[in-house]
Design an enzyme around this catalytic site. Sequence first.
Site, PDB file in Angstrom:
ATOM      1  N   HIS A 303     -30.562  24.877   6.767  1.00 19.61           N
ATOM      2  CA  HIS A 303     -30.460  26.638   8.216  1.00 19.61           C
ATOM      3  C   HIS A 303     -31.694  25.440   9.199  1.00 19.61           C
ATOM      4  O   HIS A 303     -32.594  25.359   8.276  1.00 19.61           O
ATOM      5  CB  HIS A 303     -30.826  27.232   7.485  1.00 19.61           C
ATOM      6  CG  HIS A 303     -30.793  28.753   8.340  1.00 19.61           C
ATOM      7  ND1 HIS A 303     -31.565  29.365   9.468  1.00 19.61           N
ATOM      8  CD2 HIS A 303     -30.058  30.001   8.158  1.00 19.61           C
ATOM      9  CE1 HIS A 303     -31.219  30.047   9.977  1.00 19.61           C
ATOM     10  NE2 HIS A 303     -30.006  30.098  10.006  1.00 19.61           N
ATOM     11  N   ASP A 360     -24.265  31.370   4.508  1.00 18.34           N
ATOM     12  CA  ASP A 360     -22.373  31.122   4.427  1.00 18.34           C
ATOM     13  C   ASP A 360     -21.878  30.285   2.820  1.00 18.34           C
ATOM     14  O   ASP A 360     -20.580  30.320   2.199  1.00 18.34           O
ATOM     15  CB  ASP A 360     -22.223  29.787   5.337  1.00 18.34           C
ATOM     16  CG  ASP A 360     -22.094  30.572   7.183  1.00 18.34           C
ATOM     17  OD1 ASP A 360     -21.605  31.968   7.309  1.00 18.34           O
ATOM     18  OD2 ASP A 360     -23.070  30.498   7.653  1.00 18.34           O
TER      19      ASP A 360
HETATM   20  N1  ACO Z   1     -26.319  18.501   3.928  1.00 15.68           N
HETATM   21  C1  ACO Z   1     -26.626  17.176   4.009  1.00 15.68           C
HETATM   22  N2  ACO Z   1     -28.052  16.574   4.636  1.00 15.68           N
HETATM   23  C2  ACO Z   1     -27.851  18.031   4.883  1.00 15.68           C
HETATM   24  C3  ACO Z   1     -27.601  19.054   5.277  1.00 15.68           C
HETATM   25  C4  ACO Z   1     -26.219  19.796   5.091  1.00 15.68           C
HETATM   26  N3  ACO Z   1     -25.555  20.650   4.308  1.00 15.68           N
HETATM   27  N4  ACO Z   1     -28.288  20.061   6.370  1.00 15.68           N
HETATM   28  C5  ACO Z   1     -28.827  19.621   6.923  1.00 15.68           C
HETATM   29  N5  ACO Z   1     -29.435  17.990   6.437  1.00 15.68           N
HETATM   30  C6  ACO Z   1     -30.391  16.852   6.481  1.00 15.68           C
HETATM   31  C7  ACO Z   1     -29.651  16.078   8.143  1.00 15.68           C
HETATM   32  O1  ACO Z   1     -28.610  15.620   7.824  1.00 15.68           O
HETATM   33  C8  ACO Z   1     -31.029  15.945   8.199  1.00 15.68           C
HETATM   34  O2  ACO Z   1     -31.975  14.776   7.459  1.00 15.68           O
HETATM   35  P1  ACO Z   1     -32.135  13.543   8.303  1.00 15.68           P
HETATM   36  O3  ACO Z   1     -33.960  14.294   8.587  1.00 15.68           O
HETATM   37  O4  ACO Z   1     -32.823  12.344   6.930  1.00 15.68           O
HETATM   38  O5  ACO Z   1     -31.563  13.076   9.043  1.00 15.68           O
HETATM   39  C9  ACO Z   1     -32.064  16.705   7.626  1.00 15.68           C
HETATM   40  O6  ACO Z   1     -31.088  17.268   7.001  1.00 15.68           O
HETATM   41  C10 ACO Z   1     -32.280  18.181   9.285  1.00 15.68           C
HETATM   42  O7  ACO Z   1     -31.292  18.172   9.286  1.00 15.68           O
HETATM   43  P2  ACO Z   1     -30.750  18.625  10.573  1.00 15.68           P
HETATM   44  O8  ACO Z   1     -29.450  18.841  10.837  1.00 15.68           O
HETATM   45  O9  ACO Z   1     -31.570  18.200  11.631  1.00 15.68           O
HETATM   46  O10 ACO Z   1     -31.394  20.159  11.137  1.00 15.68           O
HETATM   47  P3  ACO Z   1     -31.011  21.415  11.955  1.00 15.68           P
HETATM   48  O11 ACO Z   1     -32.395  22.336  11.504  1.00 15.68           O
HETATM   49  O12 ACO Z   1     -30.829  20.808  13.335  1.00 15.68           O
HETATM   50  O13 ACO Z   1     -29.589  21.626  10.948  1.00 15.68           O
HETATM   51  C11 ACO Z   1     -28.049  23.146  10.190  1.00 15.68           C
HETATM   52  C12 ACO Z   1     -29.558  22.842  10.654  1.00 15.68           C
HETATM   53  C13 ACO Z   1     -27.285  23.242  11.276  1.00 15.68           C
HETATM   54  C14 ACO Z   1     -27.583  24.798   9.080  1.00 15.68           C
HETATM   55  C15 ACO Z   1     -27.598  22.157   8.870  1.00 15.68           C
HETATM   56  O14 ACO Z   1     -28.652  22.189   8.260  1.00 15.68           O
HETATM   57  C16 ACO Z   1     -26.554  21.821   8.644  1.00 15.68           C
HETATM   58  O15 ACO Z   1     -25.335  21.457   9.459  1.00 15.68           O
HETATM   59  N6  ACO Z   1     -26.103  22.833   7.447  1.00 15.68           N
HETATM   60  C17 ACO Z   1     -24.557  22.754   7.165  1.00 15.68           C
HETATM   61  C18 ACO Z   1     -23.616  23.056   7.872  1.00 15.68           C
HETATM   62  C19 ACO Z   1     -23.853  25.383   7.403  1.00 15.68           C
HETATM   63  O16 ACO Z   1     -23.920  25.931   6.171  1.00 15.68           O
HETATM   64  N7  ACO Z   1     -24.224  26.245   8.932  1.00 15.68           N
HETATM   65  C20 ACO Z   1     -24.756  27.531   8.688  1.00 15.68           C
HETATM   66  C21 ACO Z   1     -26.120  27.529   9.138  1.00 15.68           C
HETATM   67  S1  ACO Z   1     -26.082  29.295   8.845  1.00 15.68           S
HETATM   68  C22 ACO Z   1     -25.701  30.347  10.281  1.00 15.68           C
HETATM   69  O17 ACO Z   1     -24.932  29.401  10.871  1.00 15.68           O
HETATM   70  C23 ACO Z   1     -25.446  31.728   9.884  1.00 15.68           C
END
Ligand code: ACO
Length: 426
Positions: A303, A360
């Site tokens: 998140h 989710d």
């Molecule tokens: N699985 C694996 N790796 C992940 C995940 C995941 N679900 N989420 C983040 N990471 C990793 C990224 O690859 C990144 O790694 P790095 O630093 O080596 O490049 C690091 O964790 C940070 O991730 P970001 O994408 O930069 O974080 P951001 O805050 O931009 O993204 C997000 C948050 C979009 C929710 C992300 O965690 C994600 O895509 N999760 C899966 C989708 C999801 O469940 N979304 C629902 C969010 S809740 C809502 O909207 C109600």
Amino acid sequence: MTATIGIDGNSADYPVRQGSVGPEVIDIRKLYGNTGRFTFDPGFTSTAACESKITYIDGDQGILLHRGYPIEQLAEKSSFLEVAYLLLNGELPNAKEHDEFKYLITRHTMVHEQLATFYRGFRRDAHPMAIMCGVVGALSAFYHDSTDIHDPMQREIACHRLIAKMPTIAAMAYKYSVGQPFLYPDNSLSYTGNFLRMTFGVPAEPYVINPVVEDALDKIFILHADHEQNASTSTVRLAGSSGANPFACIAAGIACLWGPAHGGANEAALEMLRQIGRPERIPEFIARAKNKDDPFRLMGFGHRVYKNYDPRAKVLGEAATKVLDTLGISDPVLDTARELERIALSDDYFIEKKLYPNVDFYSGIILSAIGFPTSMFTALFALARTTGWIAQWTEMMGDSEQKIGRPRQLYTGHPRRDYVPLAQRG
Ligand code: ACO
């Protein structure tokens, strides 16, 4: 308190504003005027775009408060309509206010009969979110008498209409996709009970509401009601900042919510759990999630704000067990989810990156057990989040400092150059 920012040997002081809780905020509105420089913050990771009194999140501690009340208490003790009143008005209603609000919302549950013909213009296999974007946007064509944003009474009626009509609109999207007749609302039922009946009932027989299902779905609605300045809420505020009417703004919010990184994640999370299929396959998917060359992510994990357990996921993890037990469903997906959570939370990659289950992760399991197809999940999220969107929009309309939202950019394109006629281009 002030913060001093110096550039090229010139420094200036900027006010530091203190919220009631949470980090201080440096007010940089005069930065461009003073320095001729913008700040660069794509994704708004360090930027507060507005002042708000509605919702507070402490992502490190896993805390979510609506008007000061912890989400766990609201989910356990309150109802969705009560939370809607709280978000809109700032206080929990007393008994009289609650009854009046319920009456007002209930009296707006029907949609204009002409709106039903809109649905018939869509393909039967259209995604419910595609239908929701269209139908909610179209509401402004039906309710002209509540689109004057400068009239507080019209603004209030628009809020009530949106909260009241979303269940009807979402249920009609479902009915249309399965080829069954639309059901009119039954105002003797609760907000959530009425939605269940409009979705799963048929005119040929009475619909009996299962109280455990009604309670679980009401909880899901409460847990999705608001989440401060997330992508869709910011979209609603940005659309509203230009003076667009509230129905158009909510349609914009629905469009933003649809994306898999936001509201679409519950659909994606359940699909992922089904794809994993059984606990033995989890390591394979964990390895893929950790592989930088693989675009796969664990859906329902991570998140932007929570760097701890999402408090909403905790409530839903418990509700999932209760609903499946009550309905006598033994879904291997729940076992897979629990095992995936256990393995991920003890894995260095997820620990270091502070990736925890989000709202989710479990909601899809409950919604599926109730009988909703995955394509409806985000539509249900939109139904619930409409309350937060409209509360945030109302707050913005009353903010004397509100301006049209207009971010700046770091331009890296071509500098000025002269037009070359087509015949002279190589
Ligand atoms: N699985 C694996 N790796 C992940 C995940 C995941 N679900 N989420 C983040 N990471 C990793 C990224 O690859 C990144 O790694 P790095 O630093 O080596 O490049 C690091 O964790 C940070 O991730 P970001 O994408 O930069 O974080 P951001 O805050 O931009 O993204 C997000 C948050 C979009 C929710 C992300 O965690 C994600 O895509 N999760 C899966 C989708 C999801 O469940 N979304 C629902 C969010 S809740 C809502 O909207 C109600």
